[in-house]
Design a protein around this motif. Sequence first.
Motif, PDB file in Angstrom:
ATOM      1  N   ARG A  30       0.833  -1.210   0.000  1.00  0.00           N
ATOM      2  CA  ARG A  30       0.000   0.000   0.000  1.00  0.00           C
ATOM      3  C   ARG A  30       0.862   1.252   0.000  1.00  0.00           C
ATOM      4  N   ILE A  31       1.919   1.252   0.815  1.00  0.00           N
ATOM      5  CA  ILE A  31       2.818   2.402   0.880  1.00  0.00           C
ATOM      6  C   ILE A  31       3.457   2.645  -0.486  1.00  0.00           C
ATOM      7  N   ARG A  32       3.937   1.593  -1.100  1.00  0.00           N
ATOM      8  CA  ARG A  32       4.567   1.723  -2.423  1.00  0.00           C
ATOM      9  C   ARG A  32       3.564   2.197  -3.467  1.00  0.00           C
ATOM     10  N   LEU A  33       2.347   1.711  -3.387  1.00  0.00           N
ATOM     11  CA  LEU A  33       1.318   2.123  -4.334  1.00  0.00           C
ATOM     12  C   LEU A  33       1.016   3.614  -4.189  1.00  0.00           C
ATOM     13  N   ILE A  34       0.910   4.096  -2.965  1.00  0.00           N
ATOM     14  CA  ILE A  34       0.672   5.523  -2.738  1.00  0.00           C
ATOM     15  C   ILE A  34       1.827   6.339  -3.305  1.00  0.00           C
ATOM     16  N   ALA A  35       3.052   5.878  -3.077  1.00  0.00           N
ATOM     17  CA  ALA A  35       4.223   6.586  -3.607  1.00  0.00           C
ATOM     18  C   ALA A  35       4.185   6.613  -5.138  1.00  0.00           C
ATOM     19  N   LEU A  36       3.879   5.487  -5.759  1.00  0.00           N
ATOM     20  CA  LEU A  36       3.814   5.434  -7.228  1.00  0.00           C
ATOM     21  C   LEU A  36       2.692   6.309  -7.775  1.00  0.00           C
ATOM     22  N   GLU A  37       1.539   6.318  -7.114  1.00  0.00           N
ATOM     23  CA  GLU A  37       0.441   7.179  -7.553  1.00  0.00           C
ATOM     24  C   GLU A  37       0.848   8.645  -7.496  1.00  0.00           C
ATOM     25  N   THR A  38       1.579   9.014  -6.454  1.00  0.00           N
ATOM     26  CA  THR A  38       2.035  10.397  -6.318  1.00  0.00           C
ATOM     27  C   THR A  38       3.023  10.754  -7.424  1.00  0.00           C
TER      28      THR A  38
END
Length: 96
Positions: A30-38
């Motif tokens: 989830r953390i990585r996904l949020i970073a990638l979305e940003t």
Amino acid sequence: MTTDNEAGKSRTDGQWDVPPLDHSELVQMRIRLIALETIVTGLLCDISTQQRAAIEQLALTISPKDGGQRHPLTELAAADVRKFFERSDKLSGQLD
């Protein structure tokens, strides 16, 4: 044909025996996904009209495989592309 996976288990049908993710792995994902979305949103702020049109066209092609049925996740993926553009448009206005 026998296939070996990272866990050392093998199957003869070509499929992988993948263990379920534990809680900490899900949190990290989830953390990585949020970073990638940003990152993606930031990159969309500074693309050309042609690049934007190409990405929007690709979003229209998100669909099930040939002969497959439509699936809610497929619909959500296409909608998320539009949401990325909406967020990047707002952010672009704030950066100008």
